[in-house]
Design a protein around this motif. Structure first.
Motif, PDB file in Angstrom:
ATOM      1  N   GLU A 157      29.558  60.548 -30.850  1.00 39.35           N
ATOM      2  CA  GLU A 157      31.014  59.908 -30.630  1.00 39.35           C
ATOM      3  C   GLU A 157      31.536  60.576 -29.595  1.00 39.35           C
ATOM      4  O   GLU A 157      32.549  60.689 -29.087  1.00 39.35           O
ATOM      5  CB  GLU A 157      31.639  58.858 -31.978  1.00 39.35           C
ATOM      6  N   GLU A 158      31.329  62.509 -30.304  1.00 39.98           N
ATOM      7  CA  GLU A 158      33.102  62.890 -29.218  1.00 39.98           C
ATOM      8  C   GLU A 158      32.375  63.295 -27.661  1.00 39.98           C
ATOM      9  O   GLU A 158      33.255  63.713 -27.156  1.00 39.98           O
ATOM     10  CB  GLU A 158      32.665  64.294 -29.811  1.00 39.98           C
ATOM     11  N   MET A 159      31.086  63.759 -27.643  1.00 41.16           N
ATOM     12  CA  MET A 159      30.317  63.956 -26.811  1.00 41.16           C
ATOM     13  C   MET A 159      30.817  62.255 -25.515  1.00 41.16           C
ATOM     14  O   MET A 159      30.554  62.273 -24.425  1.00 41.16           O
ATOM     15  CB  MET A 159      28.323  63.944 -26.749  1.00 41.16           C
ATOM     16  N   PHE A 160      30.650  61.305 -26.386  1.00 40.22           N
ATOM     17  CA  PHE A 160      30.792  59.976 -25.545  1.00 40.22           C
ATOM     18  C   PHE A 160      32.032  59.790 -24.701  1.00 40.22           C
ATOM     19  O   PHE A 160      32.693  59.767 -23.838  1.00 40.22           O
ATOM     20  CB  PHE A 160      30.417  58.512 -26.177  1.00 40.22           C
ATOM     21  N   SER A 161      33.184  60.105 -25.963  1.00 38.03           N
ATOM     22  CA  SER A 161      34.339  60.175 -25.604  1.00 38.03           C
ATOM     23  C   SER A 161      35.018  61.545 -24.652  1.00 38.03           C
ATOM     24  O   SER A 161      35.609  61.263 -23.642  1.00 38.03           O
ATOM     25  CB  SER A 161      35.272  60.114 -27.193  1.00 38.03           C
ATOM     26  N   SER A 162      34.104  62.440 -24.628  1.00 38.29           N
ATOM     27  CA  SER A 162      34.104  63.809 -23.383  1.00 38.29           C
ATOM     28  C   SER A 162      34.496  63.203 -22.663  1.00 38.29           C
ATOM     29  O   SER A 162      35.165  63.075 -20.891  1.00 38.29           O
ATOM     30  CB  SER A 162      33.535  64.927 -24.084  1.00 38.29           C
ATOM     31  N   MET A 163      33.221  61.900 -21.507  1.00 45.42           N
ATOM     32  CA  MET A 163      32.779  61.593 -20.888  1.00 45.42           C
ATOM     33  C   MET A 163      33.468  60.927 -20.798  1.00 45.42           C
ATOM     34  O   MET A 163      33.660  60.496 -19.060  1.00 45.42           O
ATOM     35  CB  MET A 163      31.144  61.797 -20.589  1.00 45.42           C
ATOM     36  N   ASP A 164      33.843  59.968 -21.669  1.00 38.81           N
ATOM     37  CA  ASP A 164      34.536  58.693 -21.012  1.00 38.81           C
ATOM     38  C   ASP A 164      35.666  59.725 -20.609  1.00 38.81           C
ATOM     39  O   ASP A 164      36.422  58.802 -19.569  1.00 38.81           O
ATOM     40  CB  ASP A 164      34.473  58.178 -21.648  1.00 38.81           C
ATOM     41  N   ARG A 165      36.757  59.804 -20.579  1.00 36.58           N
ATOM     42  CA  ARG A 165      37.690  60.512 -20.630  1.00 36.58           C
ATOM     43  C   ARG A 165      37.757  61.031 -19.285  1.00 36.58           C
ATOM     44  O   ARG A 165      38.313  60.583 -18.261  1.00 36.58           O
ATOM     45  CB  ARG A 165      38.696  61.906 -21.511  1.00 36.58           C
TER      46      ARG A 165
END
Length: 176
Positions: A157-165
């Motif tokens: 989820e943190e990986m997703f959030s960082s790429m999504d940002r």
């Protein structure tokens, strides 16, 4: 179509898809009707609107795809073990986010079971010529614990959030 931010183009695409749904539902519903009950919306008009909207959507999606392919983004640090380069195209970043969401769903769906459980099963005993029950022990082994599952989901989820940002910054600063 005038220049617009990529984020605006994505909102416009969403609206066009909503319009397509509306027009298609109406023309499908109004293609046939009872002679003295003409529908409120015209089949022909809605079909024409549908076709025009499809052409506009295809044009817009082509521009979005081109923008996604031509722009590059810096890979977030927490992706370094998966992506071995510093920069990727925006299109790749979007696909990585999609796959990470799929992996999160997959990990969440894992049924973890470990330990032993005892049960009884029926077997035929030829000596006494009848079915007897015997106790059976089943040993379950899980390659992941609940704690590891939770930690993995949090990491993904943190990986997703960082790429999504990263994607969001590019979408808000790029024009098509």
């Amino acid at each position: 179509m005038e220049k617009m931010r990529l984020s605006e183009a994505l909102r416009t695409r969403k609206q066009l898809k909503s319009n397509l749904k509306k027009y298609s539902e109406r023309f499908v519903k109004n293609v046939s009707y009872i002679s003295d009950k003409e529908p409120e919306f015209s089949f022909t008009d809605d079909l024409d609107c549908y076709r025009l909207t499809v052409m506009e959507l295809i044009s817009l999606e082509g521009k979005i795809a081109k923008a996604n392919a031509l722009r590059t983004v810096k890979v977030p640090e927490n992706w370094n073990d998966r992506i071995l380069v510093d920069q990727i195209s925006l299109a790749e970043a979007i696909r990585y986010c999609s796959e990470i969401k799929s992996e999160i769903t997959l990990i969440k769906s894992l049924y973890l079971k470990s330990g032993s459980e005892k049960s009884k099963e029926s077997v035929w005993d030829d000596n006494i010529n009848k079915a007897v029950y015997r106790e059976v022990e089943t040993i379950w082994i899980s390659k992941m614990t609940e704690k590891q599952k939770d930690e993995t989901i949090s990491l993904l989820e943190e990986m997703f959030s960082s790429m999504d940002r990263v994607i969001e910054r590019v979408n808000n600063s790029s024009t098509i």
